[in-house]
Design an enzyme around this catalytic site. Structure first.
Site, PDB file in Angstrom:
ATOM      1  N   THR A 163       8.531  13.987  -8.971  1.00 16.70           N
ATOM      2  CA  THR A 163       9.821  13.970  -9.661  1.00 16.70           C
ATOM      3  C   THR A 163      10.841  13.649  -8.574  1.00 16.70           C
ATOM      4  OG1 THR A 163      10.366  16.294  -9.290  1.00 16.70           O
ATOM      5  CG2 THR A 163       9.068  15.802 -11.258  1.00 16.70           C
ATOM      6  N   HIS A 164      11.854  12.883  -8.915  1.00 14.26           N
ATOM      7  CA  HIS A 164      12.838  12.411  -7.919  1.00 14.26           C
ATOM      8  C   HIS A 164      12.163  11.643  -6.787  1.00 14.26           C
ATOM      9  CE1 HIS A 164      15.770  15.242  -9.728  1.00 14.26           C
ATOM     10  NE2 HIS A 164      14.688  15.988  -9.891  1.00 14.26           N
ATOM     11  N   SER A 285       0.991 -14.125   2.861  1.00 18.10           N
ATOM     12  CA  SER A 285       2.284 -14.672   3.242  1.00 18.10           C
ATOM     13  C   SER A 285       2.059 -16.010   3.924  1.00 18.10           C
ATOM     14  CB  SER A 285       2.980 -13.705   4.193  1.00 18.10           C
ATOM     15  OG  SER A 285       3.958 -14.398   4.942  1.00 18.10           O
ATOM     16  N   LYS A 291      -0.137 -10.034   5.991  1.00 16.58           N
ATOM     17  CA  LYS A 291       0.416  -9.561   4.727  1.00 16.58           C
ATOM     18  C   LYS A 291      -0.548  -9.648   3.553  1.00 16.58           C
ATOM     19  CE  LYS A 291       4.160  -8.501   3.783  1.00 16.58           C
ATOM     20  NZ  LYS A 291       5.385  -9.319   3.724  1.00 16.58           N
ATOM     21  N   GLU A 298       5.089  -7.585  -8.858  1.00 18.80           N
ATOM     22  CA  GLU A 298       6.519  -7.885  -8.672  1.00 18.80           C
ATOM     23  C   GLU A 298       7.043  -8.797  -9.771  1.00 18.80           C
ATOM     24  OE1 GLU A 298       7.586  -8.193  -4.096  1.00 18.80           O
ATOM     25  OE2 GLU A 298       5.632  -9.077  -4.525  1.00 18.80           O
TER      26      GLU A 298
END
Ligand code: ARG
Length: 493
Positions: A163-164, A285, A291, A298
């Protein structure tokens, strides 16, 4: 585009005009590039209309027969992707009539009796939305199935619930995965309601106020598989609520997918490391050889913004419009088509992500043991032993502060330390507490409906299987009904 709508050489209107439409304006007004996607549906709407007109003797029988045969041939070609699309036509409706004219001659001119492009386009669009809402619902259930499989296979792994975005309490991975299944279940139900909202036949409304021929609207509704007919012609020709409802369902579905995708992005970071992305769901990448980027997640996250934009665009188009048709409504299709494409593409990609993603139990465990995520168990334990919860919470906070200073996890505290921290704690209670502050003890304690205790999660898994199976059953029924309608429509007469 030719000035009079039908494309090369076919005049659909123009009797009252002397001059010609400016070609630049004609190009601006044309909607064929977008609404050509309605081709199979508008052909079917036309066939049902022609059959009804012929059966009721509203048009000459021989013209009716020629039209019906011509449209049947055109449907077969459209279904086979072999329909000759004249790019100069104004829109899909004029394209169809001009093509029919090319095939059967002047008799084609009878097809447009007792209809207008205004009730025609609303009909074709509703058929398209019905098919797409069912397809989207089916695609959602496929993703749910993958989540159910993963929950069944790896659901007993433990991880911290957040949470948060702060580690909160231990949970079963199955509980976490089922959260998405239930979220998506509401999307399926919304898509189903969008299907039902679209399931109303506007044809027979004419341009605005109905038609002056003895048509049989119920017969057309049956031929096209609509559940009912619209009640008011003016409303029906200007009503795009069904499109808004479909878009709203898609926007919320995409919002859910984006939340999930956002989590995948976060969890695949080196900082979290809860999951590993396989080669099938990550990209390299062009610059940095080390990467592994979560590109599909996304892009799904971003597509949600696009679909939300389409919902707002359609609402903004409709806002302030008087009832009845206005060409503003021609702008209704592009956002809906694009939103449906984005949602289907995202669902497909998310299904692959859900199937491929690898959980890293060791990282999940590390996160569980390092964040005092079982501190709530101490206060709960003391409260169960009769200490008012506020006092229990305070004491538990002191335990956390102590453990943090000592650099220890709660599970590492020795019996003497518990005794000092919680004076008055009975020996048996101390043992109980040592068990309660383990991650396993913490999840076992959440033994309430909807909770993360293993037994509850097992029950929830079964319940989720049930609702997903019911949704799939609905999809099959809709598809069965569509096929029966199709056979009846294509059959003679
Ligand atoms: N292309 C139009 C649309 O997509 C069809 C209806 C046009 N009606 C008219 N009276 N111009 O909405």
């Amino acid at each position: 585009m030719s000035a009079e709508g039908g494309g090369t050489g076919y005049r659909m209107w123009g009797g009252r005009f002397e001059g010609r439409l400016d070609p630049r304006v004609a190009r601006f007004l044309a909607s064929l590039p977008v609404d050509v996607r309605l081709l199979p549906h508008d052909l079917r709407g036309s066939l049902a209309h022609a059959r009804m007109l012929t059966a009721r003797g509203i048009i000459p029988e021989d013209a009716g027969r020629e039209i019906i045969a011509g449209l049947r041939g055109m449907i077969a070609e459209a279904d086979a992707g072999a329909f000759p699309v004249d790019e100069t036509a104004e829109d899909v409706h004029t394209l169809i009539e001009a093509e029919l004219h090319r095939r059967i001659g002047e008799g084609a001119g009878w097809l447009h009796v007792a209809r207008s492009r205004n009730d025609q386009v609303a009909t074709a669009f509703r058929l398209w939305v019905k098919a797409s809402a069912a397809a989207a619902a089916a695609a959602v259930t496929e993703v749910q199935e993958i989540l159910l499989q993963r929950a069944a296979a790896e659901g007993e792994l433990l991880l911290p619930a957040y949470t948060h975005l702060q580690r909160a309490q231990p949970a079963l991975l199955g509980h976490h995965l089922l959260a998405y299944v239930w979220m998506l279940q509401r999307d399926v139900e919304r898509l189903r309601r969008a299907y039902e909202a679209a399931d109303v036949l506007p044809l027979g409304s004419g341009a605005a106020v109905g038609v002056s021929h003895p048509i049989d609207r119920e017969a057309v509704a049956r031929l096209l598989g609509f559940a009912r007919i619209s009640a008011n012609s003016l409303d029906a020709t200007g009503d795009r609520d069904f499109a808004v409802e479909f878009l709203a369902a898609l926007a919320l579905l995409m919002t859910h997918l984006s939340r999930w995708a956002g989590e995948v992005v976060l969890w695949s970071t080196q900082e979290f490391g809860f999951v590993e992305l396989t080669d099938a769901i990550s990209t390299g990448s062009s610059l940095m050889p080390q990467k592994r980027n979560p590109d599909p997640a996304e892009l799904i996250r971003a597509k949600a913004g696009r679909v939300l934009g389409h919902l707002v665009a359609l609402l903004a188009t409709l806002k302030g419009l008087p009832p009845g048709y206005g060409l503003d409504l021609q702008e209704d299709k592009a956002p809906v088509f694009d939103a449906a494409d984005a949602a289907l593409g995202s669902l497909q990609a998310m299904g692959v992500v859900a199937r491929e993603i690898r959980f890293r139990p060791e990282r999940l465990w590390e996160a569980l043991t390092a964040g005092f995520v079982t501190a709530t168990e101490i206060s709960d334990h003391l409260a169960r032993r009769g200490l008012p919860f506020r006092q229990a919470h305070h004491l538990a906070g002191q335990v956390v502060r102590y453990a943090e200073r000592q650099g220890k996890a709660l599970g590492d505290l020795a019996p003497e330390e518990w005794a000092t921290l919680l004076p008055g704690l009975q020996r048996a209670d101390a043992d109980g507490l040592a068990g309660a502050v383990t991650p396993e003890g913490a999840v076992a304690a959440k033994d309430v409906p909807g909770g993360t205790a293993p037994g509850r999660v097992k029950e929830a898994l079964e319940a989720a299987r049930g609702v997903v199976a019911a949704a799939q059953q609905w999809v099959r029924e809709v598809e069965g009904a569509r096929q029966r309608t199709e056979e009846a429509l294509r059959a003679s007469p």
